[in-house]
Design an enzyme around this catalytic site. Structure first.
Site, PDB file in Angstrom:
ATOM      1  N   SER A 127       0.807  -1.221   0.000  1.00 15.66           N
ATOM      2  CA  SER A 127       0.000   0.000   0.000  1.00 15.66           C
ATOM      3  C   SER A 127       0.842   1.274   0.000  1.00 15.66           C
ATOM      4  O   SER A 127       1.561   1.530  -0.956  1.00 15.66           O
ATOM      5  CB  SER A 127      -0.957  -0.037   1.183  1.00 15.66           C
ATOM      6  OG  SER A 127      -1.855   1.030   1.113  1.00 15.66           O
TER       7      SER A 127
ATOM      8  N   ASP B 232      -2.105   6.584  -3.411  1.00 17.45           N
ATOM      9  CA  ASP B 232      -1.022   5.877  -2.729  1.00 17.45           C
ATOM     10  C   ASP B 232      -0.475   4.773  -3.647  1.00 17.45           C
ATOM     11  O   ASP B 232      -0.889   4.666  -4.807  1.00 17.45           O
ATOM     12  CB  ASP B 232      -1.489   5.329  -1.378  1.00 17.45           C
ATOM     13  CG  ASP B 232      -2.504   4.215  -1.516  1.00 17.45           C
ATOM     14  OD1 ASP B 232      -3.236   4.205  -2.531  1.00 17.45           O
ATOM     15  OD2 ASP B 232      -2.586   3.351  -0.632  1.00 17.45           O
TER      16      ASP B 232
HETATM   17 MG    MG Z   1      -3.462   1.526  -0.177  1.00 28.24          MG
END
Ligand code: MG
Length: 458
Positions: free
Chosen positions: A97, A235
């Site tokens: 992430s 992100d």
């Molecule tokens: Mg993420």
């Protein structure tokens, strides 16, 4: 046998070749195949330098149990979740992430595209620690299928959003997996798109993968220079979204949630909205004004909340779920709908933001050894309740405690799940109210920690 917990609040995540290894990925693959017994598992990865290594190990593990694997390649997490619902009995995303490039991780989804529940992750761990894996016979081992689903996913989002635009959008993909979807999606909608950091590169040369304000502050001046209607930053695996308005102002994450909560409640003439324990009163205000109701759930558990309360919308900061499209965090639906909202309102994003009430937030941590946390929370809750007694409207105790006050201010005191700290969060309806409530809560928590340390109790 030593039982080390593998899964945290966001799947397995950590430094590559230390905590997260090819060996671990192989075990997770074997464990997941053993768990689902038969069927199909979709597998995808983000752009990290270590993602292909982990993917190959994981896929070998899955195949050894006799399940079929559909490899989707480098795509964002929301696209993997959507594909799993279409094609799979389970899905796996190789990603860390927004963590630094030195990390990687493994996130598992069920056939509905929902992140595995705690009990399911515990079952995967149990299988790994028991070593009791299913082993397929030689003629039961299946093949890998490879599918390019990007166009299908973009079509699904376009169908759902159902809107054409002429807005100008600045897009910052952090050199992450969103690079393969976001620019194409927005151009299909008709937007004029200017991209930066929009080619996948696991070194993240452009900026850090976490789109918190400090990492993307440069977008503010760029917005003005380029004359765009909004800027969107993502992100590393592109489930998160951060936004700047046309004046170059960062849109606070609670405000973004409130904009959508308001939209959904107005569309439905009421309904329930689910959000996490750490979001602010502006969400409650707009939902209640629209005849709806807000329910708060622990961080990382919005899916439970959606089902329990039949929610029309759910969100944690930066992570918005549109249940009618799917029960996963979907940043692409969010950006499409945000553009639609701006166009249909006939207003600019900064004007829309102005319609959301402003409150004043402060958060600070108090250091607290792990073994004191529970007692400190009990003591602090008791004392704060005494101090605020006539002002409390509602007490929530799903993670630490949160007092919602009659005037709309609130105080949250909760243990950090990962560090020896207690988090004190206060939101006041005025700056002054924020200050006085924070001083009160922070002192009570600090004193409780001090008293325990002094007495050497616990
Ligand atoms: Mg993420």
């Amino acid at each position: 046998m030593i039982h080390v917990k593998l899964f945290g609040t966001a799947g397995i995540r950590g430094p590559i070749n230390e905590k997260v290894t090819a060996d671990l990925a192989l075990k997770v693959g074997k464990s997941l195949g053993t768990y689902i017994r038969e069927g199909r598992v979709t597998v995808a990865r983000d752009a990290r330098t270590s993602s292909i290594m982990l993917e190959n190990a994981l896929v070998s593990g899955l195949l050894s149990t006799g399940v079929e694997v559909v490899e989707l390649g480098l795509i964002p997490t929301p696209a993997l979740a959507w594909s799993t619902k279409q094609l799979g009995d389970a899905g796996v995303m190789i990603t860390a992430s927004h963590n630094p490039p030195t990390d990687n991780g493994i996130k598992v989804f069920n056939g509905e595209g929902i992140e595995f529940y705690l009990e399911q992750e515990e079952e995967l761990e149990r299988i790994i620690f028991s070593g009791e894996y299913k082993r397929a016979a030689w003629d039961e081992i299946k093949n890998i299928r490879r599918r390019d689903i990007i166009d299908d996913y973009i079509d699904a989002v376009l169908d759902f959003v159902n809107h054409e635009t002429r807005l100008k959008v600045l897009l910052d993909e952090a050199n992450g997996a969103g690079s393969v979807v976001a620019p194409y999606l927005l151009r299909e909608m008709g937007a004029k798109v200017i991209t930066i950091n929009a080619h996948p590169d696991g070194h993240f040369p452009g900026r850090k993968p976490e789109p918190r304000y400090e990492n993307i502050a440069y977008l503010g001046p760029l917005v003005k220079e380029l004359g765009v209607n909004l800027a969107i930053a993502q992100d590393g695996d592109a489930d998160r979204i951060a936004v700047f308005d046309e004046k170059g102002n960062y849109v606070d994450e609670d405000t973004l949630i409130a904009l959508f909560a308001k939209l959904y409640v107005e569309e439905h003439g009421g309904g329930t909205v689910v959000t996490s324990i750490n979001t602010g009163s502006r969400i409650d205000k707009v939902v209640e004004d629209g005849g709806g109701k807000v329910y708060r759930v622990p961080l990382g558990q919005p899916h439970d909340g959606i089902k329990r309360y039949n929610a029309i919308f759910a969100a944690e900061p930066w992570k918005l779920i549109h249940p009618k499209f799917g029960l996963w965090i979907d940043s692409f639906v969010t950006m499409g709908l945000l553009i639609k909202l701006i166009d249909e309102s006939g207003k600019s994003l900064s004007e829309l933001v102005k319609e959301i009430p402003t409150y004043y937030l402060i958060k600070k941590n108090v250091k607290c050894p792990e073994e004191y946390k529970k007692v400190v929370l009990d003591m602090a809750q008791h004392e704060l309740q005494k101090a605020l007694r006539d002002e409390i409207k509602e007490v929530l105790t799903i993670s630490g405690f949160r007092f919602n006050l009659i005037d709309g201010s609130w105080v949250l005191v909760r243990p950090s799940g990962t560090e020896p700290k207690i988090r004190v969060v206060v939101e006041g309806v005025t700056e002054k109210r924020k200050e006085e409530l924070f001083k009160l809560a922070y002192e009570i928590v600090s004193k409780a920690v001090g008293r325990l340390k002094q007495s050497g109790q616990v």
